[in-house]
Motif scaffolding. Structure first.
Motif, mmCIF file in Angstrom:
data_model
loop_
_atom_site.group_PDB
_atom_site.id
_atom_site.type_symbol
_atom_site.label_atom_id
_atom_site.label_comp_id
_atom_site.label_asym_id
_atom_site.label_seq_id
_atom_site.Cartn_x
_atom_site.Cartn_y
_atom_site.Cartn_z
ATOM 1 N N THR A 43 -14.686 27.954 12.994
ATOM 2 C CA THR A 43 -14.598 26.451 13.227
ATOM 3 C C THR A 43 -15.306 26.032 11.892
ATOM 4 O OG1 THR A 43 -16.711 25.738 14.131
ATOM 5 C CG2 THR A 43 -15.179 26.650 15.644
ATOM 6 N N PRO A 44 -15.069 24.662 11.518
ATOM 7 C CA PRO A 44 -15.840 24.369 10.344
ATOM 8 C C PRO A 44 -17.337 24.392 10.432
ATOM 9 C CG PRO A 44 -14.179 22.815 10.846
ATOM 10 C CD PRO A 44 -14.097 23.836 12.113
ATOM 11 N N ASN A 45 -17.880 24.625 11.435
ATOM 12 C CA ASN A 45 -19.240 24.784 11.751
ATOM 13 C C ASN A 45 -19.790 26.108 11.914
ATOM 14 O OD1 ASN A 45 -19.977 21.776 11.286
ATOM 15 N ND2 ASN A 45 -18.647 21.576 13.209
ATOM 16 N N VAL A 62 -16.617 17.144 14.524
ATOM 17 C CA VAL A 62 -15.273 17.971 15.091
ATOM 18 C C VAL A 62 -15.002 17.340 16.404
ATOM 19 C CG1 VAL A 62 -14.494 20.075 16.171
ATOM 20 C CG2 VAL A 62 -15.923 20.219 14.187
ATOM 21 N N ASN A 63 -13.757 17.051 16.728
ATOM 22 C CA ASN A 63 -13.408 16.532 18.138
ATOM 23 C C ASN A 63 -13.687 17.346 19.088
ATOM 24 O OD1 ASN A 63 -11.686 15.517 20.294
ATOM 25 N ND2 ASN A 63 -11.075 14.091 18.585
ATOM 26 N N CYS A 64 -14.325 16.822 20.395
ATOM 27 C CA CYS A 64 -14.759 17.498 21.378
ATOM 28 C C CYS A 64 -13.565 18.094 22.357
ATOM 29 C CB CYS A 64 -15.813 16.833 22.320
ATOM 30 S SG CYS A 64 -17.300 17.084 21.720
ATOM 31 N N ARG A 65 -12.432 17.660 21.979
ATOM 32 C CA ARG A 65 -11.172 17.933 22.907
ATOM 33 C C ARG A 65 -11.171 19.492 23.088
ATOM 34 N NH1 ARG A 65 -5.441 14.876 22.739
ATOM 35 N NH2 ARG A 65 -4.720 15.490 24.809
ATOM 36 N N THR A 66 -11.200 20.267 22.273
ATOM 37 C CA THR A 66 -10.889 21.653 22.475
ATOM 38 C C THR A 66 -12.184 22.219 23.349
ATOM 39 O OG1 THR A 66 -12.166 22.188 20.385
ATOM 40 C CG2 THR A 66 -9.860 21.964 20.271
ATOM 41 N N THR A 67 -13.174 21.595 23.559
ATOM 42 C CA THR A 67 -14.548 22.170 24.198
ATOM 43 C C THR A 67 -14.373 21.461 25.608
ATOM 44 O OG1 THR A 67 -15.583 22.514 22.114
ATOM 45 C CG2 THR A 67 -16.810 22.474 24.319
ATOM 46 N N PHE A 68 -14.556 20.046 25.645
ATOM 47 C CA PHE A 68 -14.742 19.343 26.946
ATOM 48 C C PHE A 68 -13.855 18.159 26.809
ATOM 49 C CE2 PHE A 68 -18.923 21.439 28.011
ATOM 50 C CZ PHE A 68 -18.371 22.219 28.982
ATOM 51 N N LEU A 74 -19.462 21.635 18.172
ATOM 52 C CA LEU A 74 -19.141 22.256 16.791
ATOM 53 C C LEU A 74 -17.930 23.143 16.625
ATOM 54 C CD1 LEU A 74 -22.846 23.571 16.177
ATOM 55 C CD2 LEU A 74 -21.890 21.435 15.563
ATOM 56 N N GLY A 75 -17.212 22.923 17.737
ATOM 57 C CA GLY A 75 -15.714 23.634 17.709
ATOM 58 C C GLY A 75 -15.620 24.592 18.736
ATOM 59 N N SER A 76 -14.389 25.365 18.928
ATOM 60 C CA SER A 76 -14.326 26.380 19.878
ATOM 61 C C SER A 76 -13.403 27.451 19.289
ATOM 62 C CB SER A 76 -13.799 26.003 21.156
ATOM 63 O OG SER A 76 -12.717 25.370 21.162
ATOM 64 N N TRP A 77 -13.341 28.819 19.729
ATOM 65 C CA TRP A 77 -12.602 29.841 18.952
ATOM 66 C C TRP A 77 -12.337 30.877 20.336
ATOM 67 C CZ3 TRP A 77 -17.633 29.274 18.400
ATOM 68 C CH2 TRP A 77 -18.300 30.186 18.452
ATOM 69 N N PHE A 109 -15.113 30.989 23.155
ATOM 70 C CA PHE A 109 -16.432 30.555 23.017
ATOM 71 C C PHE A 109 -16.357 29.098 22.374
ATOM 72 C CE2 PHE A 109 -16.868 35.120 22.747
ATOM 73 C CZ PHE A 109 -18.193 35.154 23.241
ATOM 74 N N ALA A 110 -17.394 28.359 22.650
ATOM 75 C CA ALA A 110 -17.509 26.852 21.902
ATOM 76 C C ALA A 110 -19.075 26.757 21.645
ATOM 77 C CB ALA A 110 -17.368 25.867 23.265
ATOM 78 N N ALA A 111 -19.211 26.221 20.520
ATOM 79 C CA ALA A 111 -20.638 25.910 20.116
ATOM 80 C C ALA A 111 -21.043 24.288 20.107
ATOM 81 C CB ALA A 111 -20.916 26.428 18.685
ATOM 82 N N VAL A 112 -22.207 24.282 20.487
ATOM 83 C CA VAL A 112 -22.825 22.858 20.506
ATOM 84 C C VAL A 112 -24.249 22.738 19.917
ATOM 85 C CG1 VAL A 112 -21.344 22.375 22.531
ATOM 86 C CG2 VAL A 112 -23.672 23.331 22.918
ATOM 87 N N MET A 113 -24.583 21.536 19.691
ATOM 88 C CA MET A 113 -25.555 21.179 19.142
ATOM 89 C C MET A 113 -26.384 20.029 19.817
ATOM 90 S SD MET A 113 -26.665 20.111 14.984
ATOM 91 C CE MET A 113 -25.500 18.591 15.268
ATOM 92 N N ASN A 114 -27.756 20.347 20.209
ATOM 93 C CA ASN A 114 -28.675 19.234 20.991
ATOM 94 C C ASN A 114 -28.997 18.420 19.932
ATOM 95 O OD1 ASN A 114 -30.244 17.853 22.188
ATOM 96 N ND2 ASN A 114 -31.309 19.675 23.215
ATOM 97 N N THR A 115 -28.442 17.239 19.949
ATOM 98 C CA THR A 115 -28.966 16.110 19.137
ATOM 99 C C THR A 115 -30.363 15.496 19.064
ATOM 100 O OG1 THR A 115 -28.116 14.291 20.398
ATOM 101 C CG2 THR A 115 -26.463 15.365 18.972
#
Length: 650
Positions: free
Chosen positions: A109-111, A154-160, A224-227, A235-241
């Motif tokens: 993903t871009p991230n 990144v739009n969250c639609r691909t994750t949740f 952060l995107g999914s693949w 897989f999906a990656a997230v970041m705790n803000t």
């Protein structure tokens, strides 16, 4: 450069030429723009910072890595950066000028960047080829996941996307599954929105009594995107803000598509740190989650009913407007449950808000979705087991309308949703029909067509002869000399059922009675409703043994006083272009039947035909079999009153 160099002078020239080639290669080797940036990863339990600029790959402030010597990019025909794969040969500055490292990079993903590597040191100053070093990378080697420190939106639609209630369980020391209705994931994205809500979601953890690892916390994760990996894992990656520590700030999640679970439940696993390798499957990981779609609390405030539906609408219905759907209606709500596949359903709630004449404006909420739409139903009064309706286009509240009082924006939305243009995409298209709700299970009604007919069939799905059930006693061997196809709707049997016999013995004995006394119908079609629309007569029948659709729609027409023609639809809805003569699938039909009146002396099966002009009329009529006079209830009432008056006069 492969030839040997002889002598000291020639050797020096070779070294110079080699260095020139290396410099030329370094100038030509460029990392694609999507790979550039400052990245974080957890490698062998250590925090690792990696910087990729235009021509170099450096780890931990140039202690490991070096300039790019050669590269090869795969999937060059695609424009989607998620599928980019890159092999890079760099000169490793840590091991000296003659040590090289091959990096196999995947831009997920871009991230998210994943890599695995192999190193090689040589005594010769001649640089090895890209393939020589990269061939040492084992295919089964694990991938190191790198997270971009300055995340790109990144739009969250691909994750949740939607609202979910979730249970959570820790792999070690959790004490059990925490299942609280207050544990909610809210991931509501607005299409086209430029706001931050499209790139993040909230995860509310609720405390469960007796579970030491349960917590009362609200965390906002940035997507952060999914693949998809080679094993079918998503897989999906997230970041705790709200977290500053890098190893706790970044997390990975894993799920799969083919989770054969009911109630639309989806399993996920989540890592506790910036390591995707700890996730093996939706059942194996540090944190196990089970997500169930629900209606959000903010939606509940907008769907409070403020009007009522007609009382005779209440019940369970089958709809022709959507495939494989069950509809439940009460005084204030309409509930659609549509089967998407064997394990997935879509549940939609319509709540009555305003009504005027036949128009009912409702709010529409789908379980697990964030949107609240305003739609309009245009209902015709119920007749028989049928409700005919039209459904308008959905409309949503703008930010300005949400700030208005409820009474004001409801009036505005009613005028917008219930206007005539909202029911059609093209105002010039007059070729539309009402959708229908059919009561399930239906109550049989008098069939609009009655009598005994022979018939001819045209189409691919014809009625065929079959023995229904097991005979109670052996059949008598009858010398039948003539067979016919027969349709019978008779008062002497049941005028609410169409009996179809594809092959019936026509031979009579000396008393003009049929000799085939054991003949039974092949199909029993129960009449559940009929009406007239656009000068065409429609009828719906129910057959619980129909392998295609239990409900079937028919278009019927009277040709002469004795002949009738009708067409059966492919399913419960008649085609827009279907006529009584249609039998092709392109017209929405599967069979056409031409019927010829054939009542005999002892049949007691008089003809009747109602083309459905007024299906709401409850006519009180007594049909006298074998006679030609029909007595209406009003005539009988007049005769009774006259008789009583004479009695009292005496």
């Amino acid at each position: 450069m492969a030839a040997r160099c002889g002598g000291v002078l020639v050797g020096q020239i070779c070294i110079v030429l080699t260095l020139l080639v290396l410099c030329t290669q370094a100038q030509q080797c460029q990392f694609p723009s999507g790979f550039l940036g400052d990245w974080y990863s957890k490698e062998n339990g250590e925090d690792t910072d990696t910087v990729i600029d235009g021509t170099a790959f450096q780890i931990n402030s140039r202690e490991y890595g070096g300039p790019c010597i050669a590269s090869r990019r795969y999937n060059e025909t695609t424009t989607h950066e998620q599928n980019n794969k890159l092999k890079v040969l760099i000169r490793n500055s840590r091991g000296g000028n003659n040590c090289y490292m091959c990096l196999e990079l995947y831009l997920r993903t871009p991230n998210i960047l994943q890599q695995r590597s192999a190193s090689s040191c040589r005594s010769s100053p001649i640089a090895p080829s890209l393939e020589d070093v990269c061939n040492a990378i084992r295919p089964q080697a694990g991938l190191v996941t790198m997270f971009r420190k300055s995340a790109i939106n990144v739009n969250c639609r691909t994750t949740f996307e939607g609202v979910f209630q979730f249970t959570y369980e820790y792999d070690v020391g959790g004490g059990g599954i925490c299942n609280s209705p207050s544990s909610i994931i809210t991931a509501c994205q607005l299409p086209g929105s430029v706001y931050y809500d499209n790139q993040a979601f909230d995860m509310v953890y609720a405390v469960c009594p007796g579970l030491s690892m349960s917590k009362d916390d609200t965390i906002r994760y940035q997507c952060l995107g999914s693949w998809l990996d080679d094993n079918g894992n998503i897989f999906a990656a997230v970041m705790n803000t709200g977290e500053d520590r890098p190893y706790r700030r970044f997390r990975c999640m894993l799920t799969r598509k083919e989770q054969q679970r009911g109630n639309n439940e989806v399993r996920w696993t989540m890592s506790e740190s910036a390591e995707c390798s700890t996730l093996k499957s939706p059942y194996e990981g540090p944190i196990r989650l089970l997500l169930t779609p629900v209606v959000g609390s903010t939606q509940l405030r907008e769907i409070t009913p403020s009007c009522n539906l007609p009382r005779n609408f209440s019940g369970t219905w089958f709809t022709t407007g959507e495939y494989d759907s069950t509809v439940t209606i009460n005084y204030t709500h309409i509930y659609f449950k549509t089967k998407i596949d064997q394990f997935t359903t879509r549940e939609t709630y319509f709540t009555c808000q305003q009504t005027q004449q036949s128009s009912y404006m409702m709010t529409s909420v789908t379980r697990g979705r964030c949107e609240v739409d305003y739609v309009c139903f245009d209902f015709l009064p119920r007749h028989h087991n049928i409700i005919r309706y039209r459904l308008g286009k959905p409309f949503r509240l703008s930010r300005q309308e949400k700030e208005q009082p409820v009474e004001d924006y409801l009036v505005t939305k009613f005028r917008q949703a219930c206007a005539r243009p909202s029911y059609v995409l093209n105002e010039q298209n007059y070729n539309w029909k009402y959708n229908t709700f059919i009561l399930y299970d239906p109550s049989p009604i008098e069939c609009p067509i009655q009598g005994r007919y022979t018939f001819k069939q045209f189409g691919a799905e014809k009625y065929v002869t079959r023995i229904r059930g097991i005979t109670e006693r052996p059949r008598v061997q009858v010398d039948c000399r003539d067979y016919e196809s027969e349709i019978a709707i008779c008062h002497s049997r049941d005028s609410k059922v169409i009996e179809v016999d594809a092959e019936r013995c026509r031979t009579l004995d000396q008393n003009a009675r049929p000799v085939g006394e054991y003949d039974v119908p092949d199909n029993l079609l129960t009449c559940v409703g009929y009406w007239l629309e656009d000068n065409r007569s429609y009828m719906v029948t129910y057959d619980e043994e129909d392998r295609i659709s239990r409900f079937r729609c028919w278009v019927y027409e009277r040709l002469t006083w004795r002949d009738i023609i009708m067409s059966r639809a492919v399913r419960a809805a008649c085609g827009v272009a279907q006529t009584p003569r249609s039998f092709r699938a392109s017209e929405g039909a599967s069979l056409s039947i031409q019927m010829f009146l054939d009542e005999r002396e002892h049949d007691d099966c008089p003809q009747k035909f109602d083309f459905g002009a007024n299906p709401w009329l409850k006519e009180n009529v007594i049909y006298v079999l074998g006679g030609s006079i029909t007595f209406h209830g009003s005539y009988i009432l007049v005769l009774c009153l006259a008789f009583l008056s004479l009695l009292f006069a005496c």
